[in-house]
Design an enzyme around this catalytic site. Structure first.
Site, PDB file in Angstrom:
ATOM      1  N   LYS A 184      -0.016  -6.850   0.008  1.00 62.37           N
ATOM      2  CA  LYS A 184      -1.273  -7.251  -0.650  1.00 62.37           C
ATOM      3  C   LYS A 184      -1.165  -7.133  -2.175  1.00 62.37           C
ATOM      4  O   LYS A 184      -1.584  -8.027  -2.893  1.00 62.37           O
ATOM      5  CB  LYS A 184      -2.448  -6.379  -0.166  1.00 62.37           C
ATOM      6  CG  LYS A 184      -2.737  -6.505   1.318  1.00 62.37           C
ATOM      7  CD  LYS A 184      -4.026  -5.798   1.701  1.00 62.37           C
ATOM      8  CE  LYS A 184      -3.984  -4.302   1.528  1.00 62.37           C
ATOM      9  NZ  LYS A 184      -3.020  -3.598   2.410  1.00 62.37           N
TER      10      LYS A 184
ATOM     11  N   ARG B 100     -12.281  -1.957   3.581  1.00 58.24           N
ATOM     12  CA  ARG B 100     -11.361  -1.284   4.493  1.00 58.24           C
ATOM     13  C   ARG B 100     -12.018  -1.045   5.848  1.00 58.24           C
ATOM     14  O   ARG B 100     -11.375  -0.547   6.770  1.00 58.24           O
ATOM     15  CB  ARG B 100     -10.976   0.093   3.960  1.00 58.24           C
ATOM     16  CG  ARG B 100      -9.936   0.118   2.842  1.00 58.24           C
ATOM     17  CD  ARG B 100      -8.561  -0.286   3.321  1.00 58.24           C
ATOM     18  NE  ARG B 100      -7.465   0.578   2.994  1.00 58.24           N
ATOM     19  CZ  ARG B 100      -6.786   0.581   1.844  1.00 58.24           C
ATOM     20  NH1 ARG B 100      -7.115  -0.221   0.867  1.00 58.24           N
ATOM     21  NH2 ARG B 100      -5.764   1.370   1.686  1.00 58.24           N
TER      22      ARG B 100
ATOM     23  N   ARG C 227       9.397   1.575  -1.344  1.00 54.88           N
ATOM     24  CA  ARG C 227       8.594   1.068  -2.470  1.00 54.88           C
ATOM     25  C   ARG C 227       8.602   2.044  -3.649  1.00 54.88           C
ATOM     26  O   ARG C 227       8.504   3.251  -3.473  1.00 54.88           O
ATOM     27  CB  ARG C 227       7.164   0.840  -1.986  1.00 54.88           C
ATOM     28  CG  ARG C 227       6.238   0.364  -3.089  1.00 54.88           C
ATOM     29  CD  ARG C 227       4.999  -0.231  -2.541  1.00 54.88           C
ATOM     30  NE  ARG C 227       4.084   0.754  -1.962  1.00 54.88           N
ATOM     31  CZ  ARG C 227       2.872   0.437  -1.508  1.00 54.88           C
ATOM     32  NH1 ARG C 227       2.468  -0.822  -1.527  1.00 54.88           N
ATOM     33  NH2 ARG C 227       2.098   1.366  -0.993  1.00 54.88           N
TER      34      ARG C 227
ATOM     35  N   ARG D 163       4.979   6.585  -4.685  1.00 52.80           N
ATOM     36  CA  ARG D 163       3.610   7.028  -4.408  1.00 52.80           C
ATOM     37  C   ARG D 163       3.641   8.171  -3.401  1.00 52.80           C
ATOM     38  O   ARG D 163       4.375   8.117  -2.422  1.00 52.80           O
ATOM     39  CB  ARG D 163       2.791   5.866  -3.845  1.00 52.80           C
ATOM     40  CG  ARG D 163       2.170   5.015  -4.926  1.00 52.80           C
ATOM     41  CD  ARG D 163       1.523   3.774  -4.370  1.00 52.80           C
ATOM     42  NE  ARG D 163       0.637   3.978  -3.226  1.00 52.80           N
ATOM     43  CZ  ARG D 163      -0.117   3.046  -2.694  1.00 52.80           C
ATOM     44  NH1 ARG D 163      -0.108   1.813  -3.219  1.00 52.80           N
ATOM     45  NH2 ARG D 163      -0.889   3.280  -1.668  1.00 52.80           N
TER      46      ARG D 163
ATOM     47  N   ARG E 277      -1.628   6.336   7.554  1.00 53.95           N
ATOM     48  CA  ARG E 277      -2.272   5.144   6.979  1.00 53.95           C
ATOM     49  C   ARG E 277      -2.287   4.006   7.988  1.00 53.95           C
ATOM     50  O   ARG E 277      -3.251   3.252   8.066  1.00 53.95           O
ATOM     51  CB  ARG E 277      -1.558   4.732   5.691  1.00 53.95           C
ATOM     52  CG  ARG E 277      -1.824   5.728   4.560  1.00 53.95           C
ATOM     53  CD  ARG E 277      -0.843   5.577   3.432  1.00 53.95           C
ATOM     54  NE  ARG E 277      -0.978   4.312   2.749  1.00 53.95           N
ATOM     55  CZ  ARG E 277       0.013   3.750   2.059  1.00 53.95           C
ATOM     56  NH1 ARG E 277       1.191   4.324   1.985  1.00 53.95           N
ATOM     57  NH2 ARG E 277      -0.192   2.604   1.457  1.00 53.95           N
TER      58      ARG E 277
HETATM   59  P1  AMP Z   1      -3.923   1.210  -1.381  1.00 62.18           P
HETATM   60  O1  AMP Z   1      -3.321   1.246  -2.754  1.00 62.18           O
HETATM   61  O2  AMP Z   1      -4.856   0.056  -1.183  1.00 62.18           O
HETATM   62  O3  AMP Z   1      -2.891   1.317  -0.290  1.00 62.18           O
HETATM   63  O4  AMP Z   1      -4.852   2.512  -1.252  1.00 62.18           O
HETATM   64  C1  AMP Z   1      -4.298   3.804  -1.354  1.00 62.18           C
HETATM   65  C2  AMP Z   1      -5.299   4.822  -0.847  1.00 62.18           C
HETATM   66  O5  AMP Z   1      -6.494   4.766  -1.645  1.00 62.18           O
HETATM   67  C3  AMP Z   1      -5.777   4.589   0.583  1.00 62.18           C
HETATM   68  O6  AMP Z   1      -4.895   5.137   1.549  1.00 62.18           O
HETATM   69  C4  AMP Z   1      -7.121   5.318   0.549  1.00 62.18           C
HETATM   70  O7  AMP Z   1      -6.954   6.717   0.595  1.00 62.18           O
HETATM   71  C5  AMP Z   1      -7.644   4.955  -0.834  1.00 62.18           C
HETATM   72  N1  AMP Z   1      -8.420   3.678  -0.816  1.00 62.18           N
HETATM   73  C6  AMP Z   1      -8.101   2.510  -1.433  1.00 62.18           C
HETATM   74  N2  AMP Z   1      -9.036   1.568  -1.200  1.00 62.18           N
HETATM   75  C7  AMP Z   1      -9.958   2.161  -0.404  1.00 62.18           C
HETATM   76  C8  AMP Z   1     -11.156   1.712   0.211  1.00 62.18           C
HETATM   77  N3  AMP Z   1     -11.600   0.451   0.077  1.00 62.18           N
HETATM   78  N4  AMP Z   1     -11.865   2.606   0.964  1.00 62.18           N
HETATM   79  C9  AMP Z   1     -11.460   3.879   1.122  1.00 62.18           C
HETATM   80  N5  AMP Z   1     -10.324   4.355   0.590  1.00 62.18           N
HETATM   81  C10 AMP Z   1      -9.572   3.511  -0.166  1.00 62.18           C
END
Ligand code: AMP
Length: 221
Positions: A13, A88, A127, A160, A171
């Protein structure tokens, strides 16, 4: 144009959102990036969010929805936006509909980046991210020219904390439990396009752009 990128962690994404943002000249909004910045800056939101992010869980809806609502009031989203990592779950999708209603705009396209589990795990575990400009690398598929250093800005490259194997598993569980339901939500709204995300990133951008350019496409699932 207003786009949502939906898909499991590691489906690409972030990479697609960056490429589409450039090609379509619209703002990329990654809730994960915003949250990581809040954590880095030790803000009250960052302090609350950190424990959820580090264990691969969703940050509570009320916090993320408020944060996204504020971001969608920014001056740079008039021409549209690409949402990466939001919504989400169904609660967030409904909140997004409510946020957009008074603005009299709607989501045009939702792209579901459908990637298989072995591909996801291979991508996430390798990554690496630039701590300065956010560029995404992969130790095998797309290594930086100089180990540990960003090709674009010479920033430091890091892994990360939620890309460690145990957290990746969490996740994926959270994705299946909460986020996968959005596929049906947007399918019912006839906004969903299925994209084979096991393919290389460069090929996906072309697939997505073709759909955004075509008003009468037949690819809705
Ligand atoms: P991402 O970079 O999108 O993979 O997000 C990393 C982490 O940020 C996720 O595993 C969640 O802990 C938090 N996070 C990101 N976007 C959301 C969302 N829309 N709702 C809740 N937690 C989020």
């Amino acid at each position: 144009m207003r786009i949502i990128l939906l898909g499991p962690p590691g489906s690409g994404k972030g990479t697609q959102a960056k490429a589409l943002s450039k090609a379509l000249n619209i703002t990329h909004i990654s809730t994960g990036d915003i949250l990581r910045e809040e954590v880095k800056n030790n803000t009250p939101l960052g302090l609350q969010a950190k424990k959820y992010i580090d264990s691969g869980l969703l940050v509570p809806d009320d916090l993320v929805i408020r944060m996204l609502g504020a971001r969608l009031n920014g001056p740079d989203i008039k021409e549209g936006f690409i949402l990466d990592g939001f919504p989400r779950n169904i609660m967030q999708a409904e909140a997004l509909d409510e946020i957009l209603k008074p603005k009299k705009v709607e989501i045009d396209n939702v792209f579901y980046l459908d990637a298989s589990e072995p591909v996801i795990i291979q991508r996430l575990s390798g990554r690496r991210i630039c701590s300065n400009c956010g560029a995404i690398f992969h130790i095998k598929n797309m290594p930086p020219k100089v180990e540990g250093t960003c090709d674009k800005c010479n920033g430091n490259i890091y892994q990360r904390s939620d890309d460690y194997p145990e957290t990746i598993k969490n996740r994926l569980k959270v994705y299946l439990k909460e986020t996968a339901a959005l596929i049906d939500y947007y399918k019912k709204q006839k906004r969903l396009h299925n994209i084979n995300a096991d393919k290389d990133a460069q090929h996906l951008v072309g697939d997505i752009l073709k759909i955004t350019a075509s008003k009468h496409d037949h690819s809705q699932v």
